[in-house]
Scaffold this motif. Structure first.
Motif, PDB file in Angstrom:
ATOM      1  N   ILE A 143       0.874  -1.178   0.000  1.00 32.86           N
ATOM      2  CA  ILE A 143       0.000   0.000   0.000  1.00 32.86           C
ATOM      3  C   ILE A 143       0.904   1.219   0.000  1.00 32.86           C
ATOM      4  CG2 ILE A 143      -1.681   1.323   1.327  1.00 32.86           C
ATOM      5  CD1 ILE A 143      -2.657  -1.352   2.490  1.00 32.86           C
ATOM      6  N   TRP A 144       0.728   2.047  -0.992  1.00 29.75           N
ATOM      7  CA  TRP A 144       1.483   3.302  -1.064  1.00 29.75           C
ATOM      8  C   TRP A 144       0.580   4.380  -0.486  1.00 29.75           C
ATOM      9  CZ3 TRP A 144       4.160   3.520  -6.519  1.00 29.75           C
ATOM     10  CH2 TRP A 144       5.019   2.419  -6.630  1.00 29.75           C
ATOM     11  N   LYS A 145       0.766   4.696   0.788  1.00 26.62           N
ATOM     12  CA  LYS A 145      -0.129   5.620   1.487  1.00 26.62           C
ATOM     13  C   LYS A 145      -0.200   6.984   0.812  1.00 26.62           C
ATOM     14  CE  LYS A 145       0.309   3.175   5.717  1.00 26.62           C
ATOM     15  NZ  LYS A 145      -0.050   3.070   7.046  1.00 26.62           N
ATOM     16  N   VAL A 175      -5.289  -2.614  -7.307  1.00 23.12           N
ATOM     17  CA  VAL A 175      -4.829  -2.243  -8.641  1.00 23.12           C
ATOM     18  C   VAL A 175      -3.740  -3.225  -9.049  1.00 23.12           C
ATOM     19  CG1 VAL A 175      -3.694  -0.461 -10.029  1.00 23.12           C
ATOM     20  CG2 VAL A 175      -5.322   0.188  -8.232  1.00 23.12           C
ATOM     21  N   PRO A 222     -10.125  -2.425   0.817  1.00 22.46           N
ATOM     22  CA  PRO A 222      -9.338  -1.609  -0.123  1.00 22.46           C
ATOM     23  C   PRO A 222      -9.649  -1.958  -1.579  1.00 22.46           C
ATOM     24  CG  PRO A 222      -8.005  -3.402   0.703  1.00 22.46           C
ATOM     25  CD  PRO A 222      -9.320  -3.468   1.430  1.00 22.46           C
ATOM     26  N   ASP A 223      -9.440  -0.991  -2.454  1.00 19.75           N
ATOM     27  CA  ASP A 223      -9.449  -1.257  -3.887  1.00 19.75           C
ATOM     28  C   ASP A 223      -8.122  -1.914  -4.220  1.00 19.75           C
ATOM     29  OD1 ASP A 223     -11.929  -0.066  -4.312  1.00 19.75           O
ATOM     30  OD2 ASP A 223     -11.033   1.909  -4.599  1.00 19.75           O
ATOM     31  N   ALA A 241      -0.238   7.559  -2.247  1.00 20.11           N
ATOM     32  CA  ALA A 241      -0.966   7.474  -3.510  1.00 20.11           C
ATOM     33  C   ALA A 241      -2.388   6.948  -3.331  1.00 20.11           C
ATOM     34  CB  ALA A 241      -0.216   6.556  -4.479  1.00 20.11           C
ATOM     35  N   GLY A 242      -2.778   6.598  -2.113  1.00 21.36           N
ATOM     36  CA  GLY A 242      -4.079   5.993  -1.896  1.00 21.36           C
ATOM     37  C   GLY A 242      -5.040   6.872  -1.143  1.00 21.36           C
ATOM     38  N   SER A 243      -6.246   6.376  -1.031  1.00 19.67           N
ATOM     39  CA  SER A 243      -7.275   7.095  -0.283  1.00 19.67           C
ATOM     40  C   SER A 243      -8.081   6.120   0.576  1.00 19.67           C
ATOM     41  CB  SER A 243      -8.202   7.847  -1.240  1.00 19.67           C
ATOM     42  OG  SER A 243      -8.820   6.944  -2.133  1.00 19.67           O
ATOM     43  N   GLU A 244      -7.421   5.036   1.014  1.00 26.09           N
ATOM     44  CA  GLU A 244      -8.138   4.023   1.778  1.00 26.09           C
ATOM     45  C   GLU A 244      -8.602   4.578   3.122  1.00 26.09           C
ATOM     46  OE1 GLU A 244      -3.918   3.885   2.374  1.00 26.09           O
ATOM     47  OE2 GLU A 244      -4.959   3.331   0.573  1.00 26.09           O
TER      48      GLU A 244
END
Length: 86
Positions: free
Chosen positions: A45-47, A61, A58-59, A49-52
């Protein structure tokens, strides 16, 4: 194109890869240690770059480039689609 042969050790292959890619890599979103950890885990998870949202599902990719990696990525995603809701 130069002929390719197996490297005599993994470290030689690592140095060769660094030499060939120097100046070619484009954006570097992760530092060396973070990139190594990401490769060891195989996913991450690249925090930045994400919006979790904490506690939410989570989505996911799956990204690739090229015809063979695309085929492999689609094949890897298929079993996950079968078990996905909706």
């Amino acid at each position: 194109m130069a002929p390719c042969c197996p490297a005599p050790s993994g470290r030689v292959l690592e140095v060769l890869g660094e030499h060939l890619c120097k100046g070619w890599l484009g954006p570097t979103w992760l530092g060396p240690a973070d990139a190594a950890n990401h490769c060891r885990r195989g996913l991450g998870i690249w925090k930045f770059a994400g919006s979790e949202v904490a506690g939410a599902d989570p989505d996911v990719v799956l990204a690739c480039a090229g015809d063979v990696p695309t085929g492999e990525t689609v094949a890897a995603a298929e079993p996950r689609k079968e078990g996905a809701p909706g």
